[in-house]
Motif scaffolding. Structure first.
Motif, PDB file in Angstrom:
ATOM      1  N   PHE A  19       0.843  -1.212   0.000  1.00 51.66           N
ATOM      2  CA  PHE A  19       0.000   0.000   0.000  1.00 51.66           C
ATOM      3  C   PHE A  19       0.874   1.256   0.000  1.00 51.66           C
ATOM      4  O   PHE A  19       0.574   2.232  -0.687  1.00 51.66           O
ATOM      5  N   ALA A  20       1.958   1.200   0.761  1.00 53.54           N
ATOM      6  CA  ALA A  20       2.865   2.361   0.811  1.00 53.54           C
ATOM      7  C   ALA A  20       3.427   2.650  -0.575  1.00 53.54           C
ATOM      8  O   ALA A  20       3.497   3.802  -1.005  1.00 53.54           O
ATOM      9  N   LEU A  22       2.035   1.906  -3.432  1.00 52.41           N
ATOM     10  CA  LEU A  22       0.961   2.486  -4.269  1.00 52.41           C
ATOM     11  C   LEU A  22       0.779   3.968  -3.963  1.00 52.41           C
ATOM     12  O   LEU A  22       0.569   4.786  -4.859  1.00 52.41           O
ATOM     13  N   ILE A  23       0.892   4.320  -2.687  1.00 50.06           N
ATOM     14  CA  ILE A  23       0.765   5.740  -2.290  1.00 50.06           C
ATOM     15  C   ILE A  23       1.902   6.543  -2.920  1.00 50.06           C
ATOM     16  O   ILE A  23       1.681   7.630  -3.465  1.00 50.06           O
ATOM     17  N   ILE A  24       3.103   5.983  -2.868  1.00 46.34           N
ATOM     18  CA  ILE A  24       4.262   6.696  -3.445  1.00 46.34           C
ATOM     19  C   ILE A  24       4.066   6.894  -4.947  1.00 46.34           C
ATOM     20  O   ILE A  24       4.314   7.977  -5.477  1.00 46.34           O
ATOM     21  N   LEU A  26       1.267   7.108  -6.542  1.00 49.06           N
ATOM     22  CA  LEU A  26       0.225   8.134  -6.717  1.00 49.06           C
ATOM     23  C   LEU A  26       0.801   9.546  -6.521  1.00 49.06           C
ATOM     24  O   LEU A  26       0.492  10.471  -7.273  1.00 49.06           O
ATOM     25  N   ILE A  27       1.646   9.683  -5.505  1.00 46.98           N
ATOM     26  CA  ILE A  27       2.266  10.986  -5.231  1.00 46.98           C
ATOM     27  C   ILE A  27       3.161  11.402  -6.406  1.00 46.98           C
ATOM     28  O   ILE A  27       3.126  12.557  -6.842  1.00 46.98           O
ATOM     29  N   LYS A  30       1.144  12.596  -9.154  1.00 46.91           N
ATOM     30  CA  LYS A  30       0.609  13.940  -8.870  1.00 46.91           C
ATOM     31  C   LYS A  30       1.681  15.004  -9.104  1.00 46.91           C
ATOM     32  O   LYS A  30       1.405  16.064  -9.627  1.00 46.91           O
ATOM     33  N   PHE A  31       2.893  14.688  -8.687  1.00 48.00           N
ATOM     34  CA  PHE A  31       3.986  15.640  -8.865  1.00 48.00           C
ATOM     35  C   PHE A  31       4.230  15.940 -10.341  1.00 48.00           C
ATOM     36  O   PHE A  31       4.481  17.072 -10.723  1.00 48.00           O
ATOM     37  N   ASN A  34      -0.193  17.522 -11.785  1.00 42.24           N
ATOM     38  CA  ASN A  34      -0.979  18.703 -11.442  1.00 42.24           C
ATOM     39  C   ASN A  34      -0.368  19.533 -10.320  1.00 42.24           C
ATOM     40  O   ASN A  34      -1.054  19.916  -9.384  1.00 42.24           O
ATOM     41  N   ARG A  35       0.905  19.819 -10.410  1.00 42.56           N
ATOM     42  CA  ARG A  35       1.564  20.484  -9.293  1.00 42.56           C
ATOM     43  C   ARG A  35       1.277  21.982  -9.251  1.00 42.56           C
ATOM     44  O   ARG A  35       1.313  22.658 -10.284  1.00 42.56           O
TER      45      ARG A  35
ATOM     46  N   MET B  50      -6.593   8.381  -2.507  1.00 46.15           N
ATOM     47  CA  MET B  50      -5.504   8.512  -1.536  1.00 46.15           C
ATOM     48  C   MET B  50      -5.953   8.055  -0.155  1.00 46.15           C
ATOM     49  O   MET B  50      -5.237   7.315   0.529  1.00 46.15           O
ATOM     50  N   LEU B  53      -6.152   4.287   0.030  1.00 43.00           N
ATOM     51  CA  LEU B  53      -4.820   3.670   0.132  1.00 43.00           C
ATOM     52  C   LEU B  53      -4.257   3.862   1.549  1.00 43.00           C
ATOM     53  O   LEU B  53      -3.634   2.958   2.100  1.00 43.00           O
ATOM     54  N   GLY B  56      -5.836   1.397   3.766  1.00 42.92           N
ATOM     55  CA  GLY B  56      -5.217   0.085   3.558  1.00 42.92           C
ATOM     56  C   GLY B  56      -3.871   0.002   4.270  1.00 42.92           C
ATOM     57  O   GLY B  56      -3.606  -0.934   5.034  1.00 42.92           O
ATOM     58  N   PHE B  57      -3.036   1.026   4.068  1.00 42.05           N
ATOM     59  CA  PHE B  57      -1.704   1.031   4.680  1.00 42.05           C
ATOM     60  C   PHE B  57      -1.815   0.942   6.211  1.00 42.05           C
ATOM     61  O   PHE B  57      -1.181   0.094   6.850  1.00 42.05           O
ATOM     62  N   PHE B  87       6.014   7.063   8.013  1.00 45.78           N
ATOM     63  CA  PHE B  87       5.442   7.122   6.662  1.00 45.78           C
ATOM     64  C   PHE B  87       4.225   8.057   6.637  1.00 45.78           C
ATOM     65  O   PHE B  87       4.082   8.890   5.735  1.00 45.78           O
ATOM     66  N   LEU B  91       3.997  11.499   4.545  1.00 45.56           N
ATOM     67  CA  LEU B  91       2.921  11.708   3.568  1.00 45.56           C
ATOM     68  C   LEU B  91       2.218  13.049   3.822  1.00 45.56           C
ATOM     69  O   LEU B  91       1.984  13.837   2.895  1.00 45.56           O
ATOM     70  N   TYR B  95       2.298  16.555   1.356  1.00 44.73           N
ATOM     71  CA  TYR B  95       1.118  17.320   0.926  1.00 44.73           C
ATOM     72  C   TYR B  95       1.145  18.753   1.444  1.00 44.73           C
ATOM     73  O   TYR B  95       0.813  19.687   0.736  1.00 44.73           O
ATOM     74  N   GLY B  99       3.093  21.980  -1.933  1.00 48.48           N
ATOM     75  CA  GLY B  99       2.148  22.683  -2.799  1.00 48.48           C
ATOM     76  C   GLY B  99       1.207  21.761  -3.542  1.00 48.48           C
ATOM     77  O   GLY B  99       0.410  22.219  -4.361  1.00 48.48           O
ATOM     78  N   LEU B 100       1.281  20.451  -3.276  1.00 51.75           N
ATOM     79  CA  LEU B 100       0.318  19.539  -3.912  1.00 51.75           C
ATOM     80  C   LEU B 100      -1.072  19.829  -3.361  1.00 51.75           C
ATOM     81  O   LEU B 100      -1.203  20.233  -2.205  1.00 51.75           O
TER      82      LEU B 100
END
Lengths: 166, 450
Positions: A19-20, A22-24, A26-27, A30-31, A34-35, B50, B53, B56-57, B87, B91, B95, B99-100
């Motif tokens: 999961f971690a 997958l989060i990375i 996704l980030i 995003k970077f 749409n930054r 997000m 996820l 889940g994490f 983590f 995260l 964010y 600037g995200l």
């Protein structure tokens, strides 16, 4: 979930890191997508203007013209620049917006879509050349900045725009 | 969609309450989860990925920590706890500071999920975390956007043991209406007032102080209004959450103020940062270090700019001053004066919130004491004060228990007529609140941006 101890694998720990990962991912997406940019609107405007400074087919649009062509209130945004066609036979155009909030993206994209649709309707049946230029138009969304360009050569303008955001 | 939107008040909430009333009890939690997912997706559908996820994490993190604890492997549990919390913090930091576009409520739900990891590790709750319970805990719509940050152990105790009673429902509804009034009629109006005050070209000392008062009242009424609505909503669905505000502007010291302002955040930092660091059971130097760590973290939790860090350090220093230097001496000062001094210190601190740049903030603080101000008072200052005087008086009364006590005294007598007066008052508040949001642009809650 199987309870494990000692040197056996703990599946919960393992799945957690999947999961971690997958989060990375996704980030990272995003970077790269749409930054939000902290670039000053004046600098971005200057960089884009440079690419069209010799283009006599466009004129500077004021707030009234923005309202007329795009139906939006410039006061709702952090910055707006419009270069609109100098005659009825031109289609070259640059519309640059700095949003106050990325949630405003949809409003601008809708306004741009309407504007493009209107222009396409105007030239569809008799302005083949203009119509083909309109078809090459680019709407570049970069987080809190959006630029709409109608030009035979959009590449240099888009490159200058994206470079100025970094 | 906020709690103060017409769609929520007139469509979603009545629909949800009706369905909740008539479906079998065993379906209640499933319905609440679906409702919460819908509520969140309405506000920000892309952010839902997000948060899913993250659920889940953290669910598997909690399960893993629980399994290591059960098997007696405390060392691995500790390593997994540290890695998972690191983590989550990373995260949140990515964010907040890059600037995200932040997922809705990330500052609040991140603290919720970490609370679960800590509670499992410290054995405050069973090591076995059920997925559905955890999922509902994170997503529960009254609290997901801006808290209160309910601890996992408190939520878990209620998740299969909550029932809607007539009294509970009415208390919740009353709280919801009171919060709605604070937000829609007072905080939003104060927000408009502040914008016009800050835009005035001639900033006198008087005007600078009026601005500070207006913002202080606005922030309290906005956030405590939101918290009242959230806690009231939870109550209407059978859950009981602790209060998040306890009339903080009537505190006699800064330390007391922080036990009454955003109570759930303060409790989180106390239980999961301050106490594990050693809390007060250590020498003075370590205590000072622990407190300053908590205050730096509290500051940067609120935002990514230097303003928030300085605000955190400012309050940390005030708490240290109160605890180690002047606290005992202040006890000799009359109570009302102590409240005034505390409010003055707290109100000045809020300048770092409403002035966006650090230079602007210090310039405003300077003007409060005459430095860089366009005189002490002017005709425009008198106009600004008289124009907003009634609003400021009502706001000040609503920041104190006076209004609530007066309402209780007038309406909760034994004869029936008083009860009808109370109901009529709430109906009037509701009507005025709706009129308020109809007559202005919808504004989000201030703490949703932190």
């Amino acid at each position: 979930m199987k309870k494990l101890s000692g040197d056996k694998i703990n599946y919960a720990d393992l799945i957690k890191w999947i999961f971690a990962l997958l989060i990375i991912v996704l980030i990272v997406l995003k970077f790269t997508g749409n930054r939000v940019s902290n670039a000053d609107f004046k600098d971005v405007k200057k960089a884009v203007e440079k690419t069209v400074k010799d283009d006599d087919t466009v004129l500077d649009g004021d707030n009234v013209m923005v309202k007329r062509l795009y139906g939006i209130d410039p006061a709702d945004y952090d910055g707006i620049m419009l270069k609109y066609p100098s005659t009825n036979m031109n289609v070259n155009e640059v519309f640059l917006v700095k949003l106050k909030d990325v949630k405003q993206q949809d409003q601008i994209l809708e306004a741009v879509e309407k504007r493009l649709e209107t222009q396409k309707n105007n030239f569809e049946n008799y302005g083949t050349n203009q119509y083909s230029i309109l078809k090459k138009s680019v709407t570049d969304v970069q987080g809190n900045y959006i630029m709409f360009v109608v030009n035979e050569k959009t590449d240099p303008i888009v490159k200058a725009f994206e470079k100025s955001l970094k | 969609m906020g709690f103060n939107s017409l769609v929520f008040i007139f469509i979603l909430l009545p629909f949800a309450l009706l369905v909740y009333k008539y479906i079998p009890k065993q379906w209640h939690n499933i319905f609440l989860l679906i409702l919460s997912l819908f509520f969140y997706a309405w506000g920000s559908a892309p952010a839902l990925i997000m948060i899913l996820l993250s659920v889940g994490f953290n669910f598997f993190a909690a399960r893993g920590i629980g399994q290591h604890i059960e098997s007696g492997d405390k060392r691995t549990a500790r390593i997994q706890l540290i890695a998972s919390v690191a983590f989550d913090v990373a995260l949140l930091a990515v964010y907040k500071y890059t600037g995200l576009d932040m997922p809705l409520g990330i500052s609040f739900y991140s603290f919720s999920v970490m609370s679960c990891l800590f509670d499992v590790y410290y054995g405050k709750t069973s090591a076995q975390v059920e997925f559905f319970d955890f999922f509902l805990y994170v997503m529960f719509f009254p609290k997901i956007i801006s808290g209160p940050i309910v601890k996992w152990e408190d939520f878990r105790a209620q998740v299969h043991n909550h029932a809607v009673t007539r009294d509970g429902f009415l208390q919740g509804f009353e709280l919801f209406l009171a919060g709605f009034f604070k937000k829609a009629l007072l905080a939003d109006k104060l927000g408009v007032t502040l914008a016009s005050l800050l835009a005035r070209p001639q900033q006198t000392v008087g005007l600078a102080w009026i601005g500070v008062f207006v913002y202080s009242f606005e922030l309290y009424l906005d956030f405590s209004g939101y918290s009242d609505m959230a806690i009231g909503l939870a109550r209407m669905f059978g859950f009981s959450f602790k209060k998040n505000f306890d009339y903080p502007y009537t505190s006699e010291s800064v330390s007391v103020f922080w036990r009454r302002w955003h109570i759930s955040l303060g409790a989180w930092f106390r239980d999961y940062v301050y106490i594990p660091l050693g809390g007060s059971r250590c020498n003075r130097g370590t205590q000072i270090r622990n407190l300053m760590i908590v205050w730096v973290l509290t500051g940067i939790w609120h935002g990514s700019t230097l303003n928030y860090l300085i605000w955190g350090l400012y309050h940390g220093s005030l708490v240290l001053l109160d605890k180690f230097v002047i606290g005992e001496r202040l006890q000799k000062v009359p109570r009302r004066l102590r409240i005034l001094l505390t409010d003055a210190a707290v109100f000045i601190g809020w300048v770092f919130f409403f002035r966006t740049g650090i230079g602007d903030a210090f310039a405003h603080i300077g003007r409060l004491f005459g430095i860089g101000a366009a005189g002490f008072w002017s005709r425009a200052t008198t106009f600004s004060l008289t124009e907003n005087l009634i609003l400021l008086i009502i706001a000040a009364l609503c920041c104190s228990p006076w209004m609530k006590n007066m309402h209780a005294k007038l309406t909760y007598k034994k004869d029936g007529a008083a009860m009808y007066i109370s109901v009529a008052l709430y109906v009037i508040l509701f009507v005025f609140g709706v009129a308020g949001i109809l007559g202005s642009t919808w504004t989000s809650f201030m703490y949703a941006n932190f």
